[in-house]
Design a protein around this motif. Structure first.
Motif, PDB file in Angstrom:
ATOM      1  N   VAL A 215     -32.858 -28.962  14.546  1.00 63.21           N
ATOM      2  CA  VAL A 215     -33.081 -27.667  15.194  1.00 63.21           C
ATOM      3  C   VAL A 215     -31.774 -26.898  15.304  1.00 63.21           C
ATOM      4  N   LEU A 216     -30.701 -27.602  15.671  1.00 61.43           N
ATOM      5  CA  LEU A 216     -29.393 -26.948  15.759  1.00 61.43           C
ATOM      6  C   LEU A 216     -28.945 -26.415  14.406  1.00 61.43           C
ATOM      7  N   LEU A 217     -29.195 -27.168  13.351  1.00 58.91           N
ATOM      8  CA  LEU A 217     -28.812 -26.721  12.010  1.00 58.91           C
ATOM      9  C   LEU A 217     -29.557 -25.454  11.619  1.00 58.91           C
ATOM     10  N   LEU A 218     -30.847 -25.403  11.922  1.00 62.60           N
ATOM     11  CA  LEU A 218     -31.618 -24.201  11.599  1.00 62.60           C
ATOM     12  C   LEU A 218     -31.109 -22.983  12.368  1.00 62.60           C
ATOM     13  N   ILE A 219     -30.726 -23.201  13.627  1.00 62.32           N
ATOM     14  CA  ILE A 219     -30.211 -22.087  14.430  1.00 62.32           C
ATOM     15  C   ILE A 219     -28.903 -21.567  13.855  1.00 62.32           C
ATOM     16  N   PHE A 220     -28.016 -22.470  13.442  1.00 61.57           N
ATOM     17  CA  PHE A 220     -26.750 -22.037  12.861  1.00 61.57           C
ATOM     18  C   PHE A 220     -26.969 -21.319  11.531  1.00 61.57           C
ATOM     19  N   LEU A 221     -27.899 -21.802  10.745  1.00 60.44           N
ATOM     20  CA  LEU A 221     -28.161 -21.143   9.468  1.00 60.44           C
ATOM     21  C   LEU A 221     -28.746 -19.746   9.655  1.00 60.44           C
ATOM     22  N   ALA A 222     -29.548 -19.567  10.724  1.00 58.19           N
ATOM     23  CA  ALA A 222     -30.172 -18.261  10.966  1.00 58.19           C
ATOM     24  C   ALA A 222     -29.256 -17.312  11.729  1.00 58.19           C
ATOM     25  N   SER A 223     -28.508 -17.838  12.706  1.00 57.88           N
ATOM     26  CA  SER A 223     -27.694 -16.981  13.577  1.00 57.88           C
ATOM     27  C   SER A 223     -26.246 -16.872  13.135  1.00 57.88           C
ATOM     28  N   ALA A 263     -39.874 -22.336  28.295  1.00 62.09           N
ATOM     29  CA  ALA A 263     -38.413 -22.286  28.207  1.00 62.09           C
ATOM     30  C   ALA A 263     -37.968 -21.986  26.782  1.00 62.09           C
ATOM     31  N   GLY A 264     -38.640 -22.561  25.792  1.00 66.88           N
ATOM     32  CA  GLY A 264     -38.291 -22.292  24.408  1.00 66.88           C
ATOM     33  C   GLY A 264     -38.506 -20.834  24.026  1.00 66.88           C
ATOM     34  N   TRP A 265     -39.659 -20.283  24.440  1.00 67.26           N
ATOM     35  CA  TRP A 265     -39.917 -18.874  24.156  1.00 67.26           C
ATOM     36  C   TRP A 265     -38.940 -17.971  24.910  1.00 67.26           C
ATOM     37  N   GLY A 266     -38.601 -18.344  26.142  1.00 72.53           N
ATOM     38  CA  GLY A 266     -37.641 -17.557  26.903  1.00 72.53           C
ATOM     39  C   GLY A 266     -36.262 -17.554  26.262  1.00 72.53           C
ATOM     40  N   ALA A 267     -35.807 -18.722  25.798  1.00 70.82           N
ATOM     41  CA  ALA A 267     -34.509 -18.791  25.124  1.00 70.82           C
ATOM     42  C   ALA A 267     -34.505 -17.956  23.850  1.00 70.82           C
ATOM     43  N   LEU A 268     -35.626 -17.963  23.135  1.00 73.45           N
ATOM     44  CA  LEU A 268     -35.714 -17.171  21.906  1.00 73.45           C
ATOM     45  C   LEU A 268     -35.652 -15.676  22.201  1.00 73.45           C
ATOM     46  N   LEU A 269     -36.375 -15.226  23.231  1.00 71.92           N
ATOM     47  CA  LEU A 269     -36.336 -13.809  23.594  1.00 71.92           C
ATOM     48  C   LEU A 269     -34.969 -13.404  24.131  1.00 71.92           C
ATOM     49  N   PHE A 270     -34.318 -14.307  24.854  1.00 72.03           N
ATOM     50  CA  PHE A 270     -32.970 -14.016  25.361  1.00 72.03           C
ATOM     51  C   PHE A 270     -32.014 -13.786  24.194  1.00 72.03           C
ATOM     52  N   THR A 271     -32.102 -14.630  23.173  1.00 71.65           N
ATOM     53  CA  THR A 271     -31.242 -14.471  22.001  1.00 71.65           C
ATOM     54  C   THR A 271     -31.543 -13.160  21.278  1.00 71.65           C
ATOM     55  N   LEU A 272     -32.819 -12.813  21.174  1.00 72.16           N
ATOM     56  CA  LEU A 272     -33.192 -11.547  20.541  1.00 72.16           C
ATOM     57  C   LEU A 272     -32.636 -10.367  21.324  1.00 72.16           C
ATOM     58  N   SER A 273     -32.732 -10.418  22.648  1.00 75.44           N
ATOM     59  CA  SER A 273     -32.225  -9.332  23.485  1.00 75.44           C
ATOM     60  C   SER A 273     -30.723  -9.155  23.307  1.00 75.44           C
ATOM     61  N   ASP A 274     -29.979 -10.262  23.327  1.00 77.79           N
ATOM     62  CA  ASP A 274     -28.529 -10.161  23.171  1.00 77.79           C
ATOM     63  C   ASP A 274     -28.146  -9.715  21.762  1.00 77.79           C
ATOM     64  N   GLY A 275     -28.945 -10.124  20.764  1.00 82.80           N
ATOM     65  CA  GLY A 275     -28.654  -9.683  19.402  1.00 82.80           C
ATOM     66  C   GLY A 275     -28.805  -8.186  19.236  1.00 82.80           C
ATOM     67  N   VAL A 276     -29.871  -7.628  19.809  1.00 81.48           N
ATOM     68  CA  VAL A 276     -30.068  -6.170  19.738  1.00 81.48           C
ATOM     69  C   VAL A 276     -28.984  -5.449  20.524  1.00 81.48           C
ATOM     70  N   LEU A 277     -28.616  -6.004  21.688  1.00 78.65           N
ATOM     71  CA  LEU A 277     -27.557  -5.389  22.500  1.00 78.65           C
ATOM     72  C   LEU A 277     -26.227  -5.370  21.748  1.00 78.65           C
ATOM     73  N   ALA A 278     -25.898  -6.478  21.086  1.00 72.28           N
ATOM     74  CA  ALA A 278     -24.628  -6.545  20.363  1.00 72.28           C
ATOM     75  C   ALA A 278     -24.604  -5.546  19.207  1.00 72.28           C
ATOM     76  N   TRP A 279     -25.690  -5.456  18.462  1.00 83.24           N
ATOM     77  CA  TRP A 279     -25.721  -4.517  17.338  1.00 83.24           C
ATOM     78  C   TRP A 279     -25.654  -3.079  17.828  1.00 83.24           C
ATOM     79  N   ASP A 280     -26.370  -2.776  18.892  1.00 86.70           N
ATOM     80  CA  ASP A 280     -26.375  -1.417  19.431  1.00 86.70           C
ATOM     81  C   ASP A 280     -25.020  -1.053  20.017  1.00 86.70           C
ATOM     82  N   THR A 281     -24.287  -2.026  20.557  1.00 86.43           N
ATOM     83  CA  THR A 281     -23.012  -1.744  21.207  1.00 86.43           C
ATOM     84  C   THR A 281     -21.860  -1.699  20.217  1.00 86.43           C
ATOM     85  N   PHE A 282     -21.824  -2.628  19.269  1.00 85.59           N
ATOM     86  CA  PHE A 282     -20.651  -2.766  18.421  1.00 85.59           C
ATOM     87  C   PHE A 282     -20.854  -2.257  16.999  1.00 85.59           C
ATOM     88  N   ALA A 283     -22.060  -2.263  16.492  1.00 79.63           N
ATOM     89  CA  ALA A 283     -22.272  -1.909  15.087  1.00 79.63           C
ATOM     90  C   ALA A 283     -22.815  -0.501  14.933  1.00 79.63           C
TER      91      ALA A 283
END
Length: 317
Positions: A215-223, A263-283
């Motif tokens: 699971v960790l490997l898949l996350i690193f490959l995707a993120s 908890a798994g769905w919450g962690a996934l949505l949290f990552t999505l939220s921070d990803g959109v925030l980072a792109w909107d703020t820095f990119a």
């Protein structure tokens, strides 16, 4: 002696039942089960010896009893018949407990929904009063943090005490501090540090067992590629803090997915939220980015909070 006593099934069609003749072997009386002795119509100690009752008759006797321990299986019953009898008793107990459990679960769901009303109302207040950008005031910070405070109070009231619940409450409070800091642009690093602390508390709550490195490997490959792309848009002094935060966020996502459930769905949505925030703020600014960020963020915190209502433990295959 078989289940039918001293007479095999083929002989029973030719020979009258010993209980009708008042005859039988001296040990036939001892072969009767306790339930058959107590239910004999002649009563007292005058019981005619007869064959051992079958499992079907024994199950019928159990079904007719109420609020007392059923009699043991017949001494002549085979092992498979005893297992079948025990399974029947367990199914009967489950059937009796069914209405009680359904009533209890319904009452618990109503209680949970009742204590979630403050969170829902505070979210409505935030989205109704919200102008595309946060107003630089403590009132705006309080309105933004209020749903998270409501979730922390929800855990205090509804969830049973324990280390898992306390860690979630600490993470929620750190998240509220991060929300308040992000209202002021000059406090962005402080807000990121507060959210990193919240992710570490979530990581602590989810634990590190079982590891599931796939699971960790898949996350690193995707993120990983997304994180590297984001680092290319940052000022040099922001590269290290954002990289560290991204690694902590991926670790929290890893443990949340292994933990499973809400908890798994919450962690996934949290990552999505921070990803959109980072792109909107820095990119590059995104249309309706704030609506997407805050909707997924509040939903993520709610789902992780609800994971405290189940028995803590990672999912197993």
């Amino acid at each position: 002696m078989g289940v039918w006593g001293p007479y095999p099934p083929a002989d029973r069609r030719k020979t009258p039942c010993p209980s009708r003749l008042g005859q039988g072997t001296p040990n036939a009386n001892s072969a009767l089960s306790a339930g058959a002795r107590q239910g004999h119509p002649r009563g007292e100690g005058d019981i005619s010896p007869g064959p051992v009752i079958s499992c079907r008759v024994h199950r019928t006797l159990i079904g007719l009893t109420c609020n007392h321990e059923p009699s043991p299986p017949p001494p002549g019953a085979t092992r498979s018949q005893i297992r079948s009898l025990r399974g029947y008793q367990a199914s009967m107990d489950a059937g009796k407990m069914g209405p009680t459990l359904k009533t209890h679960c319904s009452a618990q769901c109503l209680d949970v929904c009742k204590w979630l009303i403050p969170f829902i109302l505070s979210c409505c207040v935030y989205f109704c009063l919200w102008i595309p950008k946060d107003q630089l005031s403590w009132v705006a910070a309080l309105v933004k943090c209020l749903p998270i405070f409501c979730l922390a109070g929800f855990l205090w009231v509804v969830s049973p005490g324990g280390g898992y619940t306390r860690l979630l409450q600490g993470a929620l409070l750190c998240s509220a501090v991060g929300d308040a800091c992000l209202v002021w642009p000059e406090a962005f690093l402080h807000g990121m540090a507060a959210f990193a602390t919240a992710h570490l508390l979530y990581l602590w709550a989810f634990g590190l067992s079982p590891p599931q490195p796939d699971v960790l490997l898949l996350i690193f490959l995707a993120s990983g590629p997304y994180l590297i792309l984001m680092l290319l848009h940052l000022e040099p002094d922001m590269v290290l803090p954002v990289a560290a935060y991204g690694l902590i966020l991926m670790a929290m996502l890893w443990r949340g997915l292994v933990w499973g459930g809400s908890a798994g769905w919450g962690a996934l949505l949290f990552t999505l939220s921070d990803g959109v925030l980072a792109w909107d703020t820095f990119a590059q600014p995104l249309p309706h980015a704030r609506l997407v960020i805050m909707t997924t963020y509040y939903a993520a915190q709610l789902l992780i909070t609800l994971s405290a209502l189940r028995s803590p433990g990672p999912k197993t295959d």
